[in-house]
Design a protein around this motif. Sequence first.
Motif, PDB file in Angstrom:
ATOM      1  N   SER A   1      -0.909  -3.664  -8.005  1.00 46.08           N
ATOM      2  CA  SER A   1      -1.621  -4.476  -7.012  1.00 46.08           C
ATOM      3  C   SER A   1      -0.849  -4.663  -5.711  1.00 46.08           C
ATOM      4  N   LEU A   2       0.398  -4.264  -5.695  1.00 46.02           N
ATOM      5  CA  LEU A   2       1.251  -4.516  -4.531  1.00 46.02           C
ATOM      6  C   LEU A   2       1.148  -3.431  -3.460  1.00 46.02           C
ATOM      7  N   TYR A   3       0.869  -2.211  -3.861  1.00 43.06           N
ATOM      8  CA  TYR A   3       0.902  -1.077  -2.934  1.00 43.06           C
ATOM      9  C   TYR A   3      -0.510  -0.607  -2.581  1.00 43.06           C
ATOM     10  N   SER A   4      -0.736  -0.428  -1.294  1.00 39.22           N
ATOM     11  CA  SER A   4      -2.055  -0.028  -0.798  1.00 39.22           C
ATOM     12  C   SER A   4      -2.058   1.460  -0.443  1.00 39.22           C
ATOM     13  N   GLN A   5      -3.240   1.957  -0.151  1.00 37.63           N
ATOM     14  CA  GLN A   5      -3.367   3.343   0.300  1.00 37.63           C
ATOM     15  C   GLN A   5      -2.596   3.540   1.603  1.00 37.63           C
ATOM     16  N   GLN A   6      -2.644   2.555   2.472  1.00 41.30           N
ATOM     17  CA  GLN A   6      -1.917   2.656   3.743  1.00 41.30           C
ATOM     18  C   GLN A   6      -0.409   2.731   3.495  1.00 41.30           C
ATOM     19  N   THR A   7       0.091   1.891   2.595  1.00 39.49           N
ATOM     20  CA  THR A   7       1.521   1.929   2.279  1.00 39.49           C
ATOM     21  C   THR A   7       1.902   3.282   1.701  1.00 39.49           C
ATOM     22  N   ALA A   8       1.076   3.808   0.803  1.00 42.00           N
ATOM     23  CA  ALA A   8       1.352   5.113   0.194  1.00 42.00           C
ATOM     24  C   ALA A   8       1.338   6.217   1.255  1.00 42.00           C
ATOM     25  N   SER A   9       0.405   6.131   2.188  1.00 45.01           N
ATOM     26  CA  SER A   9       0.331   7.117   3.259  1.00 45.01           C
ATOM     27  C   SER A   9       1.586   7.074   4.129  1.00 45.01           C
TER      28      SER A   9
ATOM     29  N   GLU B   1      12.389   2.221   3.523  1.00 43.98           N
ATOM     30  CA  GLU B   1      12.663   1.013   2.735  1.00 43.98           C
ATOM     31  C   GLU B   1      11.893  -0.199   3.243  1.00 43.98           C
ATOM     32  N   ALA B   2      11.564  -0.226   4.512  1.00 49.52           N
ATOM     33  CA  ALA B   2      10.811  -1.354   5.081  1.00 49.52           C
ATOM     34  C   ALA B   2       9.420  -1.484   4.460  1.00 49.52           C
ATOM     35  N   LEU B   3       8.943  -0.420   3.837  1.00 52.88           N
ATOM     36  CA  LEU B   3       7.634  -0.463   3.177  1.00 52.88           C
ATOM     37  C   LEU B   3       7.673  -1.226   1.860  1.00 52.88           C
ATOM     38  N   GLY B   4       8.871  -1.584   1.404  1.00 48.04           N
ATOM     39  CA  GLY B   4       9.002  -2.273   0.120  1.00 48.04           C
ATOM     40  C   GLY B   4       9.037  -1.314  -1.053  1.00 48.04           C
ATOM     41  N   CYS B   5       9.352  -0.070  -0.775  1.00 45.35           N
ATOM     42  CA  CYS B   5       9.381   0.960  -1.820  1.00 45.35           C
ATOM     43  C   CYS B   5      10.731   0.966  -2.527  1.00 45.35           C
ATOM     44  N   ASP B   6      10.967  -0.075  -3.277  1.00 44.41           N
ATOM     45  CA  ASP B   6      12.189  -0.212  -4.061  1.00 44.41           C
ATOM     46  C   ASP B   6      12.036   0.548  -5.374  1.00 44.41           C
TER      47      ASP B   6
END
Length: 130
Positions: A104-112, A81-86
């Motif tokens: 535009s909010l989610y990056s490849q790093q966040t997805a990884s 949840e800290a990733l902002g994956c609401d």
Amino acid sequence: MQQAEMDLEAAKKGLSNPSYDAFNWICFICHQAAEKALKAMLYNNDAELADQIRCHDLRSIARNLQCGSIDDLLSLVERFEALGCDYYRMRYPDRLSFPRIPFSLYSQQTASEACRHAEDIVCYAKRHMP
């Protein structure tokens, strides 16, 4: 549990495809994998209670589980949840401040990182089910 594993696999395939950059959808699929793993645990523990749970909030679902290491599970959920994956924020522009959109909010790093944390939750669930 099998659907959670398939969702996680789909997210990983999306992440490994260099021409696919809808990272919000990869994060969403990771959320789905984590949610389905938690709900599988819940159904395994108490199917009647599981039928009453009608939410997508991972922390709420996890809190309904009766397992010995609930703090470990909640820690995994909190990292995800800290990733902002609401659940809603990853899909709906009205959950963000204009002019931002989920794409535009989610990056490849966040997805990884979402894939890694979802996998941790799926693995935890598998270890705690017969």
